[in-house]
Design a protein around this motif. Structure first.
Motif, PDB file in Angstrom:
ATOM      1  N   GLN A   2      -4.251   3.225   7.983  1.00  0.00           N
ATOM      2  CA  GLN A   2      -4.179   3.518   6.549  1.00  0.00           C
ATOM      3  C   GLN A   2      -4.151   2.204   5.769  1.00  0.00           C
ATOM      4  O   GLN A   2      -3.586   1.212   6.215  1.00  0.00           O
ATOM      5  CB  GLN A   2      -2.929   4.335   6.236  1.00  0.00           C
ATOM      6  CG  GLN A   2      -2.838   4.762   4.792  1.00  0.00           C
ATOM      7  CD  GLN A   2      -1.597   5.600   4.517  1.00  0.00           C
ATOM      8  OE1 GLN A   2      -0.667   5.627   5.299  1.00  0.00           O
ATOM      9  NE2 GLN A   2      -1.586   6.272   3.386  1.00  0.00           N
ATOM     10  N   LYS A   3      -4.747   2.224   4.603  1.00  0.00           N
ATOM     11  CA  LYS A   3      -4.742   1.038   3.767  1.00  0.00           C
ATOM     12  C   LYS A   3      -3.444   0.979   2.963  1.00  0.00           C
ATOM     13  O   LYS A   3      -2.898   2.013   2.570  1.00  0.00           O
ATOM     14  CB  LYS A   3      -5.931   1.053   2.810  1.00  0.00           C
ATOM     15  CG  LYS A   3      -7.252   0.852   3.510  1.00  0.00           C
ATOM     16  CD  LYS A   3      -8.351   0.673   2.503  1.00  0.00           C
ATOM     17  CE  LYS A   3      -9.614   0.263   3.239  1.00  0.00           C
ATOM     18  NZ  LYS A   3     -10.627  -0.199   2.317  1.00  0.00           N
ATOM     19  N   THR A   6      -3.935   2.557  -0.486  1.00  0.00           N
ATOM     20  CA  THR A   6      -3.897   4.020  -0.473  1.00  0.00           C
ATOM     21  C   THR A   6      -2.456   4.518  -0.433  1.00  0.00           C
ATOM     22  O   THR A   6      -2.073   5.430  -1.173  1.00  0.00           O
ATOM     23  CB  THR A   6      -4.685   4.567   0.736  1.00  0.00           C
ATOM     24  OG1 THR A   6      -6.024   4.076   0.665  1.00  0.00           O
ATOM     25  CG2 THR A   6      -4.678   6.080   0.765  1.00  0.00           C
ATOM     26  N   TYR A   7      -1.666   3.912   0.416  1.00  0.00           N
ATOM     27  CA  TYR A   7      -0.262   4.291   0.561  1.00  0.00           C
ATOM     28  C   TYR A   7       0.496   4.105  -0.759  1.00  0.00           C
ATOM     29  O   TYR A   7       1.203   5.000  -1.221  1.00  0.00           O
ATOM     30  CB  TYR A   7       0.374   3.465   1.681  1.00  0.00           C
ATOM     31  CG  TYR A   7       1.831   3.748   1.896  1.00  0.00           C
ATOM     32  CD1 TYR A   7       2.236   4.766   2.745  1.00  0.00           C
ATOM     33  CD2 TYR A   7       2.807   2.997   1.251  1.00  0.00           C
ATOM     34  CE1 TYR A   7       3.589   5.034   2.946  1.00  0.00           C
ATOM     35  CE2 TYR A   7       4.156   3.254   1.439  1.00  0.00           C
ATOM     36  CZ  TYR A   7       4.538   4.266   2.289  1.00  0.00           C
ATOM     37  OH  TYR A   7       5.874   4.527   2.480  1.00  0.00           O
ATOM     38  N   HIS A  10      -0.625   6.388  -3.610  1.00  0.00           N
ATOM     39  CA  HIS A  10      -0.011   7.713  -3.422  1.00  0.00           C
ATOM     40  C   HIS A  10       1.438   7.696  -3.932  1.00  0.00           C
ATOM     41  O   HIS A  10       1.887   8.645  -4.576  1.00  0.00           O
ATOM     42  CB  HIS A  10      -0.075   8.127  -1.954  1.00  0.00           C
ATOM     43  CG  HIS A  10       0.586   9.426  -1.660  1.00  0.00           C
ATOM     44  ND1 HIS A  10       0.067  10.642  -2.051  1.00  0.00           N
ATOM     45  CD2 HIS A  10       1.761   9.700  -1.046  1.00  0.00           C
ATOM     46  CE1 HIS A  10       0.886  11.610  -1.671  1.00  0.00           C
ATOM     47  NE2 HIS A  10       1.922  11.066  -1.067  1.00  0.00           N
ATOM     48  N   ASP A 127      -4.737  -5.435   0.935  1.00  0.00           N
ATOM     49  CA  ASP A 127      -5.536  -4.859   2.015  1.00  0.00           C
ATOM     50  C   ASP A 127      -6.399  -5.912   2.695  1.00  0.00           C
ATOM     51  O   ASP A 127      -6.558  -5.897   3.917  1.00  0.00           O
ATOM     52  CB  ASP A 127      -6.430  -3.728   1.493  1.00  0.00           C
ATOM     53  CG  ASP A 127      -5.696  -2.409   1.350  1.00  0.00           C
ATOM     54  OD1 ASP A 127      -4.709  -2.184   2.086  1.00  0.00           O
ATOM     55  OD2 ASP A 127      -6.115  -1.605   0.508  1.00  0.00           O
ATOM     56  N   ASP A 135      -0.593  -2.086   9.537  1.00  0.00           N
ATOM     57  CA  ASP A 135       0.237  -1.075  10.199  1.00  0.00           C
ATOM     58  C   ASP A 135       1.709  -1.472  10.162  1.00  0.00           C
ATOM     59  O   ASP A 135       2.588  -0.629   9.928  1.00  0.00           O
ATOM     60  CB  ASP A 135      -0.219  -0.859  11.643  1.00  0.00           C
ATOM     61  CG  ASP A 135      -1.555  -0.146  11.734  1.00  0.00           C
ATOM     62  OD1 ASP A 135      -1.946   0.525  10.751  1.00  0.00           O
ATOM     63  OD2 ASP A 135      -2.223  -0.282  12.775  1.00  0.00           O
TER      64      ASP A 135
END
Length: 152
Positions: A2-3, A6-7, A10, A127, A135
């Motif tokens: 996951q980027k 993005t996390y 959200h 990123d 991670d």
């Protein structure tokens, strides 16, 4: 994998949604519900800021060299938002809708500008620069969240 962007994007949306619930209760003068919803928002938003300040910003600073300017600016904006939120919390406790929205209007502008900088520049840069550590960064953020909710 996951980027980071993005996390954290959200996370922004979840905080925005919770804030909207609190604001709705203030509009309706449902002060007990407003207190509860705003308290939930403060917890979520404080956790989001912790993820950035305790996990993301130090790693970016290390990867890019000390004194990484944008994180200094972001931290200053975080402090200003916290001050405004404390005033809004006080306004709810006093059942003062006008004082709440005086701060809310200013906060909305600051948060919009702040989120644009984070989502448009800082997170994509994270990123790229922290790709090999993504991670681990996300796991650290999740660990903060799990610890926060287990204490609450």
């Amino acid at each position: 994998m996951q980027k980071i962007a993005t996390y954290l994007d959200h996370d922004h949306r979840r905080c925005d949604d919770q804030y909207a619930l609190a604001e709705s209760e203030v509009i309706l003068h449902h002060w007990d519900a407003a207190t509860a919803q705003f308290s939930s928002f403060l917890t979520m938003f404080g956790l989001h800021l912790d993820k950035e300040e305790r996990v993301l910003f130090p790693r970016l600073g290390h990867a890019l060299g000390n004194g990484y300017g944008p994180t200094v600016v972001m931290r200053a904006e975080h402090r200003r938002m916290r001050e405004m939120l404390n005033q809004m919390k006080t306004a709810i406790a006093r059942h003062d809708c006008d004082a709440f929205f005086d701060q809310a209007d200013m906060l909305r502008l600051l948060m919009r500008q702040h989120s644009l900088k984070e989502e448009g520049i800082l997170y994509p840069q994270a990123d790229f620069v922290l790709a090999q550590q993504a991670d681990e960064v996300l796991a650290s953020m999740e660990n903060l969240e799990q610890n926060a909710w287990s204490v609450a």
